[in-house]
Design a protein around this motif. Structure first.
Motif, PDB file in Angstrom:
ATOM      1  N   TRP A 143      -3.176   4.142   8.643  1.00 29.36           N
ATOM      2  CA  TRP A 143      -3.999   3.945   7.452  1.00 29.36           C
ATOM      3  C   TRP A 143      -3.430   2.834   6.578  1.00 29.36           C
ATOM      4  O   TRP A 143      -4.181   2.016   6.038  1.00 29.36           O
ATOM      5  CB  TRP A 143      -4.080   5.256   6.674  1.00 29.36           C
ATOM      6  CG  TRP A 143      -4.899   5.180   5.427  1.00 29.36           C
ATOM      7  CD1 TRP A 143      -4.467   5.342   4.146  1.00 29.36           C
ATOM      8  CD2 TRP A 143      -6.305   4.918   5.331  1.00 29.36           C
ATOM      9  NE1 TRP A 143      -5.493   5.201   3.248  1.00 29.36           N
ATOM     10  CE2 TRP A 143      -6.647   4.936   3.953  1.00 29.36           C
ATOM     11  CE3 TRP A 143      -7.311   4.673   6.265  1.00 29.36           C
ATOM     12  CZ2 TRP A 143      -7.939   4.718   3.493  1.00 29.36           C
ATOM     13  CZ3 TRP A 143      -8.603   4.450   5.807  1.00 29.36           C
ATOM     14  CH2 TRP A 143      -8.907   4.473   4.449  1.00 29.36           C
ATOM     15  N   MET A 144      -2.110   2.773   6.446  1.00 30.13           N
ATOM     16  CA  MET A 144      -1.500   1.717   5.640  1.00 30.13           C
ATOM     17  C   MET A 144      -1.640   0.360   6.320  1.00 30.13           C
ATOM     18  O   MET A 144      -1.945  -0.653   5.666  1.00 30.13           O
ATOM     19  CB  MET A 144      -0.028   2.048   5.366  1.00 30.13           C
ATOM     20  CG  MET A 144       0.165   3.270   4.485  1.00 30.13           C
ATOM     21  SD  MET A 144       1.860   3.474   3.878  1.00 30.13           S
ATOM     22  CE  MET A 144       2.747   3.807   5.407  1.00 30.13           C
TER      23      MET A 144
ATOM     24  N   TYR B  60       0.843  -1.194   0.000  1.00 32.35           N
ATOM     25  CA  TYR B  60       0.000   0.000   0.000  1.00 32.35           C
ATOM     26  C   TYR B  60       0.878   1.242   0.000  1.00 32.35           C
ATOM     27  O   TYR B  60       1.933   1.266   0.638  1.00 32.35           O
ATOM     28  CB  TYR B  60      -0.914   0.014   1.236  1.00 32.35           C
ATOM     29  CG  TYR B  60      -2.125   0.903   1.070  1.00 32.35           C
ATOM     30  CD1 TYR B  60      -3.269   0.431   0.430  1.00 32.35           C
ATOM     31  CD2 TYR B  60      -2.132   2.210   1.533  1.00 32.35           C
ATOM     32  CE1 TYR B  60      -4.390   1.245   0.261  1.00 32.35           C
ATOM     33  CE2 TYR B  60      -3.236   3.027   1.378  1.00 32.35           C
ATOM     34  CZ  TYR B  60      -4.366   2.546   0.736  1.00 32.35           C
ATOM     35  OH  TYR B  60      -5.461   3.346   0.566  1.00 32.35           O
TER      36      TYR B  60
ATOM     37  N   THR C 191      -6.842  -8.443   0.057  1.00 29.22           N
ATOM     38  CA  THR C 191      -6.742  -6.992   0.083  1.00 29.22           C
ATOM     39  C   THR C 191      -7.784  -6.466   1.059  1.00 29.22           C
ATOM     40  O   THR C 191      -8.687  -7.206   1.492  1.00 29.22           O
ATOM     41  CB  THR C 191      -6.953  -6.377  -1.311  1.00 29.22           C
ATOM     42  OG1 THR C 191      -8.257  -6.757  -1.788  1.00 29.22           O
ATOM     43  CG2 THR C 191      -5.894  -6.856  -2.285  1.00 29.22           C
ATOM     44  N   TYR C 192      -7.696  -5.183   1.399  1.00 25.50           N
ATOM     45  CA  TYR C 192      -8.566  -4.621   2.423  1.00 25.50           C
ATOM     46  C   TYR C 192      -9.122  -3.280   1.954  1.00 25.50           C
ATOM     47  O   TYR C 192      -8.426  -2.491   1.306  1.00 25.50           O
ATOM     48  CB  TYR C 192      -7.789  -4.433   3.733  1.00 25.50           C
ATOM     49  CG  TYR C 192      -7.227  -5.731   4.275  1.00 25.50           C
ATOM     50  CD1 TYR C 192      -7.866  -6.430   5.284  1.00 25.50           C
ATOM     51  CD2 TYR C 192      -6.039  -6.264   3.748  1.00 25.50           C
ATOM     52  CE1 TYR C 192      -7.355  -7.632   5.767  1.00 25.50           C
ATOM     53  CE2 TYR C 192      -5.520  -7.464   4.218  1.00 25.50           C
ATOM     54  CZ  TYR C 192      -6.190  -8.142   5.228  1.00 25.50           C
ATOM     55  OH  TYR C 192      -5.672  -9.335   5.693  1.00 25.50           O
ATOM     56  N   HIS C 193     -10.379  -3.040   2.287  1.00 24.64           N
ATOM     57  CA  HIS C 193     -11.026  -1.783   1.920  1.00 24.64           C
ATOM     58  C   HIS C 193     -11.661  -1.172   3.166  1.00 24.64           C
ATOM     59  O   HIS C 193     -12.392  -1.845   3.897  1.00 24.64           O
ATOM     60  CB  HIS C 193     -12.097  -2.018   0.857  1.00 24.64           C
ATOM     61  CG  HIS C 193     -12.840  -0.774   0.471  1.00 24.64           C
ATOM     62  ND1 HIS C 193     -12.247   0.286  -0.181  1.00 24.64           N
ATOM     63  CD2 HIS C 193     -14.147  -0.412   0.671  1.00 24.64           C
ATOM     64  CE1 HIS C 193     -13.122   1.230  -0.386  1.00 24.64           C
ATOM     65  NE2 HIS C 193     -14.289   0.841   0.121  1.00 24.64           N
ATOM     66  N   ILE C 194     -11.365   0.110   3.401  1.00 23.79           N
ATOM     67  CA  ILE C 194     -11.893   0.822   4.568  1.00 23.79           C
ATOM     68  C   ILE C 194     -12.955   1.805   4.089  1.00 23.79           C
ATOM     69  O   ILE C 194     -12.720   2.576   3.153  1.00 23.79           O
ATOM     70  CB  ILE C 194     -10.783   1.586   5.313  1.00 23.79           C
ATOM     71  CG1 ILE C 194      -9.529   0.721   5.475  1.00 23.79           C
ATOM     72  CG2 ILE C 194     -11.300   2.066   6.671  1.00 23.79           C
ATOM     73  CD1 ILE C 194      -9.744  -0.573   6.199  1.00 23.79           C
TER      74      ILE C 194
ATOM     75  N   THR D 144     -10.375   7.436  11.848  1.00 21.17           N
ATOM     76  CA  THR D 144      -9.226   6.548  11.648  1.00 21.17           C
ATOM     77  C   THR D 144      -7.918   7.246  12.012  1.00 21.17           C
ATOM     78  O   THR D 144      -6.846   6.818  11.613  1.00 21.17           O
ATOM     79  CB  THR D 144      -9.156   6.056  10.187  1.00 21.17           C
ATOM     80  OG1 THR D 144      -9.143   7.190   9.304  1.00 21.17           O
ATOM     81  CG2 THR D 144     -10.341   5.176   9.852  1.00 21.17           C
TER      82      THR D 144
ATOM     83  N   HIS E 287      -4.654  -1.855   5.901  1.00 26.17           N
ATOM     84  CA  HIS E 287      -4.770  -2.595   4.637  1.00 26.17           C
ATOM     85  C   HIS E 287      -3.916  -3.867   4.637  1.00 26.17           C
ATOM     86  O   HIS E 287      -3.522  -4.371   3.581  1.00 26.17           O
ATOM     87  CB  HIS E 287      -4.382  -1.687   3.468  1.00 26.17           C
ATOM     88  CG  HIS E 287      -5.350  -0.561   3.256  1.00 26.17           C
ATOM     89  ND1 HIS E 287      -5.315   0.592   4.005  1.00 26.17           N
ATOM     90  CD2 HIS E 287      -6.405  -0.439   2.398  1.00 26.17           C
ATOM     91  CE1 HIS E 287      -6.290   1.399   3.604  1.00 26.17           C
ATOM     92  NE2 HIS E 287      -6.963   0.794   2.640  1.00 26.17           N
ATOM     93  N   THR E 288      -3.647  -4.380   5.829  1.00 23.16           N
ATOM     94  CA  THR E 288      -2.836  -5.588   5.990  1.00 23.16           C
ATOM     95  C   THR E 288      -3.427  -6.456   7.098  1.00 23.16           C
ATOM     96  O   THR E 288      -4.291  -5.998   7.867  1.00 23.16           O
ATOM     97  CB  THR E 288      -1.386  -5.236   6.397  1.00 23.16           C
ATOM     98  OG1 THR E 288      -1.374  -4.813   7.780  1.00 23.16           O
ATOM     99  CG2 THR E 288      -0.805  -4.135   5.526  1.00 23.16           C
TER     100      THR E 288
ATOM    101  N   HIS F 169       0.580   5.662   0.363  1.00 29.68           N
ATOM    102  CA  HIS F 169      -0.290   6.780   0.726  1.00 29.68           C
ATOM    103  C   HIS F 169       0.568   8.020   0.942  1.00 29.68           C
ATOM    104  O   HIS F 169       1.742   7.910   1.332  1.00 29.68           O
ATOM    105  CB  HIS F 169      -1.077   6.468   2.007  1.00 29.68           C
ATOM    106  CG  HIS F 169      -2.127   7.492   2.325  1.00 29.68           C
ATOM    107  ND1 HIS F 169      -3.223   7.702   1.524  1.00 29.68           N
ATOM    108  CD2 HIS F 169      -2.234   8.387   3.349  1.00 29.68           C
ATOM    109  CE1 HIS F 169      -3.976   8.650   2.044  1.00 29.68           C
ATOM    110  NE2 HIS F 169      -3.395   9.088   3.152  1.00 29.68           N
TER     111      HIS F 169
ATOM    112  N   ARG G 129     -14.153  -2.318   7.852  1.00 24.49           N
ATOM    113  CA  ARG G 129     -13.051  -2.862   7.073  1.00 24.49           C
ATOM    114  C   ARG G 129     -13.513  -4.152   6.408  1.00 24.49           C
ATOM    115  O   ARG G 129     -13.972  -5.078   7.086  1.00 24.49           O
ATOM    116  CB  ARG G 129     -11.823  -3.142   7.944  1.00 24.49           C
ATOM    117  CG  ARG G 129     -10.632  -3.605   7.107  1.00 24.49           C
ATOM    118  CD  ARG G 129      -9.342  -3.636   7.906  1.00 24.49           C
ATOM    119  NE  ARG G 129      -9.211  -4.854   8.679  1.00 24.49           N
ATOM    120  CZ  ARG G 129      -8.055  -5.426   8.993  1.00 24.49           C
ATOM    121  NH1 ARG G 129      -6.916  -4.853   8.612  1.00 24.49           N
ATOM    122  NH2 ARG G 129      -8.022  -6.518   9.708  1.00 24.49           N
TER     123      ARG G 129
END
Length: 282
Positions: free
Chosen positions: A144-145, A58, A221-224, A176, A148-149, A60, A246
């Motif tokens: 934030w990164m 990821y 993968t991850y979506h917030i 967040t 996504h893990t 950002h 999430r």
């Protein structure tokens, strides 16, 4: 009238309380590092790799100089200096299986000798100047990164219950963010996987930038996302409400295999609400 805490009696008692908290943190970390039982032991991530791991998980970037209510822009300039000092302390660190990332363990105590300047800090629901101010933006980026893990967040503090600034070009969901104070309010996460991760952090003229890399690709993968965001009035006071979720997505199929609410927001709005659409709570 509620009884005042020891730290609230005077500036001296506050300093004593801070010293106590810092000493306790150091003692806890020391004893956890030598704990004879593997389950209770903590190993902080310290090793750095000059090169970068092959897989970008990821990326950002966060705008450094932002309009935040009536906050003076010189504090934003000072924040840029503070971030430029801290970023090299973190960049390239490896978080190997079983290791715990600690922000303050890597960055150390901000001081004038190290070049840190007064920046924006938040305490007791109010904004003020403080040496090294602006570090929350750094841990916001990391947090934030990490979301996504599959890395596990083991210490995360938040400016609970307060919506301090209007949404000037907000890119990530409200709720967040992070709150840190050297060294007893830290941001930490643990690598519970068999994969090795690496943080890359640096600043440009405009942005604080970050990459979270790994030795191998993740299975998911991850979506917030934020849902049901709205403003309500309770007894004449305006609050921001909503939820943050999430979603875990299977890389192979693209299917959502899990969706979890990670935060419910009920935050007192601390800025002008005249232009907001507000519901009256029954």
């Amino acid at each position: 009238m509620s009884r005042r805490l020891f730290c609230e009696i005077s500036p001296l008692t506050y300093k004593i309380s801070v010293c106590k908290c810092r000493a306790l943190r150091k003692m806890k970390d020391f004893f956890k590092s030598i704990n004879p039982t593997k389950r209770g032991r903590i190993k902080l991530a310290k090793t750095k790799e000059k090169g970068t791991l092959p897989i970008v998980i990821y990326r950002h970037k966060s705008l450094i100089r932002r309009k935040l209510g009536n906050v003076r822009m010189d504090l934003q300039e000072n924040k840029a200096v503070n971030l430029s000092i801290a970023a090299p302390k973190v960049t390239n660190v490896l978080i190997r299986p079983g290791e715990t990332f600690s922000f303050w363990n890597l960055v150390g105590k901000p001081s004038e000798k190290k070049g840190y300047l007064n920046g924006l800090t938040i305490a007791n629901g109010d904004t003020r100047e403080g040496l090294g101010g602006g570090m929350c933006q750094f841990t916001n980026l990391i947090h934030w990164m990490v979301l996504h893990t599959p890395l596990v967040i083991v210490e995360h503090h938040h400016h609970d219950g307060l919506d301090l600034f209007p949404d000037f070009n907000r890119q990530i969901p409200f709720g967040t963010g992070t709150s840190i104070v050297y060294n007893y309010l830290d941001y930490r996460f643990r690598n519970v996987t068999d994969n090795t991760y690496q943080l890359i952090t640096y600043v440009t003229d405009e942005y604080l930038c970050g990459e979270l890399r790994a030795m191998k690709q993740q299975a998911n993968t991850y979506h917030i996302s934020s849902e049901n965001e709205h403003f309500v009035r309770e007894n004449g006071v305006v609050f921001r409400e909503g939820e943050v979720y999430r979603s875990v997505i299977d890389v192979r199929t693209g299917n959502v295999i899990e969706k979890t609410k990670i935060r419910s927001n009920h935050a007192k709005v601390m800025y002008d609400t005249s232009n907001l659409k507000i519901e009256d709570k029954v």
